[in-house]
Design a protein around this motif. Structure first.
Motif, PDB file in Angstrom:
ATOM      1  N   TYR A  99      53.295 -68.993  32.011  1.00  0.00           N
ATOM      2  CA  TYR A  99      53.751 -67.511  32.487  1.00  0.00           C
ATOM      3  C   TYR A  99      54.165 -67.803  33.984  1.00  0.00           C
ATOM      4  CZ  TYR A  99      50.972 -66.145  28.261  1.00  0.00           C
ATOM      5  OH  TYR A  99      50.539 -65.755  27.270  1.00  0.00           O
TER       6      TYR A  99
ATOM      7  N   VAL B 272      50.571 -54.278  26.996  1.00  0.00           N
ATOM      8  CA  VAL B 272      51.826 -54.384  27.259  1.00  0.00           C
ATOM      9  C   VAL B 272      52.767 -53.849  26.120  1.00  0.00           C
ATOM     10  CG1 VAL B 272      51.655 -56.280  28.927  1.00  0.00           C
ATOM     11  CG2 VAL B 272      51.898 -56.693  26.426  1.00  0.00           C
TER      12      VAL B 272
ATOM     13  N   ILE C 261      46.144 -60.293  27.813  1.00  0.00           N
ATOM     14  CA  ILE C 261      47.523 -59.784  27.255  1.00  0.00           C
ATOM     15  C   ILE C 261      47.561 -59.139  26.104  1.00  0.00           C
ATOM     16  CG2 ILE C 261      49.805 -59.750  27.940  1.00  0.00           C
ATOM     17  CD1 ILE C 261      48.293 -60.235  30.476  1.00  0.00           C
TER      18      ILE C 261
ATOM     19  N   PHE D 245      55.785 -58.587  24.403  1.00  0.00           N
ATOM     20  CA  PHE D 245      55.025 -59.773  24.913  1.00  0.00           C
ATOM     21  C   PHE D 245      56.098 -60.943  25.266  1.00  0.00           C
ATOM     22  CE2 PHE D 245      51.925 -62.552  25.113  1.00  0.00           C
ATOM     23  CZ  PHE D 245      50.703 -61.847  25.190  1.00  0.00           C
TER      24      PHE D 245
ATOM     25  N   ILE E 252      55.874 -58.920  30.750  1.00  0.00           N
ATOM     26  CA  ILE E 252      54.464 -58.919  31.592  1.00  0.00           C
ATOM     27  C   ILE E 252      54.508 -58.992  33.230  1.00  0.00           C
ATOM     28  CG2 ILE E 252      52.180 -60.340  31.852  1.00  0.00           C
ATOM     29  CD1 ILE E 252      52.774 -61.500  28.986  1.00  0.00           C
TER      30      ILE E 252
ATOM     31  N   SER F 139      55.278 -55.602  34.293  1.00  0.00           N
ATOM     32  CA  SER F 139      54.212 -54.524  34.271  1.00  0.00           C
ATOM     33  C   SER F 139      53.191 -54.569  35.206  1.00  0.00           C
ATOM     34  CB  SER F 139      53.598 -54.766  32.971  1.00  0.00           C
ATOM     35  OG  SER F 139      52.523 -56.034  32.802  1.00  0.00           O
TER      36      SER F 139
ATOM     37  N   THR G 284      55.068 -64.499  35.696  1.00  0.00           N
ATOM     38  CA  THR G 284      53.973 -63.402  35.992  1.00  0.00           C
ATOM     39  C   THR G 284      53.140 -64.166  36.865  1.00  0.00           C
ATOM     40  OG1 THR G 284      54.004 -62.803  33.565  1.00  0.00           O
ATOM     41  CG2 THR G 284      51.843 -62.577  34.912  1.00  0.00           C
TER      42      THR G 284
END
Length: 242
Positions: free
Chosen positions: A91, A189, A132, A192, A197, A200, A94
């Protein structure tokens, strides 16, 4: 092979369900011929971030500020930092978003030890212990209400349409020795993807600590004992709202 990589390699022989989203990246890291966790992560990385030895972090410089300044992640030879690296590989947007927010908060408020503040505490909680979750409304409503029986038993079939992934690297480390009370901080969320993410993670939502508790071994298919409804009768784990 150093101990953290050996432990990861052994775990991947029979991977737990919560490791499945990271299987390819984890296998690439575990297979690397490396003398450190940082080198193993770099061998599996496609670029954008580098992993360096912990000694590269200058004395007195905050960890998050150093990453923001150098695009390098100080990494120790332990499972905690190994799982942190796996999240950077999985990720990147993120993790970068979290890092930027940390660095901006440090610049704005300083980095006095013991004075992280509620916003950075929330970001750290996300980084260390978040899961998540994207799911049908019936599951989300049950989770919000801590209605464990509907969540895990009555609507069990709905979990086939849900998407849950553990993000917190401390959470993944704890699950190397699974225990029933281990609880994630769920972040809901609507989409996905790494980009969604990251988007968010707004300051108001983080400041509100918009998390929901989820005992992760209760997730259908994640632990054999939860096939029996009595598994969820443990009020010390599956707690009702205060």
């Amino acid at each position: 092979m150093i101990l953290p990589l050996a432990s990861l390699a052994e775990t991947l022989n029979t991977p737990a369900p919560w490791l499945m989203p990271y299987l390819c990246a984890a296998r690439a890291v575990a297979a690397a011929k490396a003398d450190s966790v940082a080198d193993a992560l770099n061998a599996a990385s496609s670029g954008g971030i580098r992993f360096v030895e912990q000694a590269a972090l200058p004395e007195g410089e905050p960890y998050e500020s150093f990453i923001a300044r150098t695009a390098c992640v100080p990494t120790r030879d332990n499972l905690h930092d190994l799982f942190n690296g796996l999240m950077w590989l999985s990720y990147p947007k993120t993790k970068r978003r979290l890092n930027v927010l940390h660095a901006e908060e440090i610049t704005a408020r300083g980095s006095v030890a013991g004075a992280r503040g509620p916003l950075r505490d929330a970001m750290t909680l996300f980084d260390e212990n978040a899961a998540i979750f994207q799911a049908p409304a019936v599951l989300v409503e049950a989770l919000r209400a801590r209605n464990w029986q509907p969540l895990f038993i009555e609507h069990r079939a709905q979990w086939a349409s849900a998407h849950l992934a553990l993000f917190g690297h401390a959470l993944l480390e704890k699950l190397m020795q699974p225990r029933k009370p281990i609880t994630a901080h769920v972040w809901l969320v609507e989409e996905f993807t790494d980009e969604a993410i990251a988007s968010s993670l707004t300051l108001p939502r983080l400041a509100a600590k918009d998390f929901l508790p989820l005992p992760v071994l209760g997730v259908p298919g994640w632990w054999p004992a939860n096939e029996h409804p009595a598994f969820y009768d443990d009020a010390d784990v599956f707690r009702r709202p205060r």
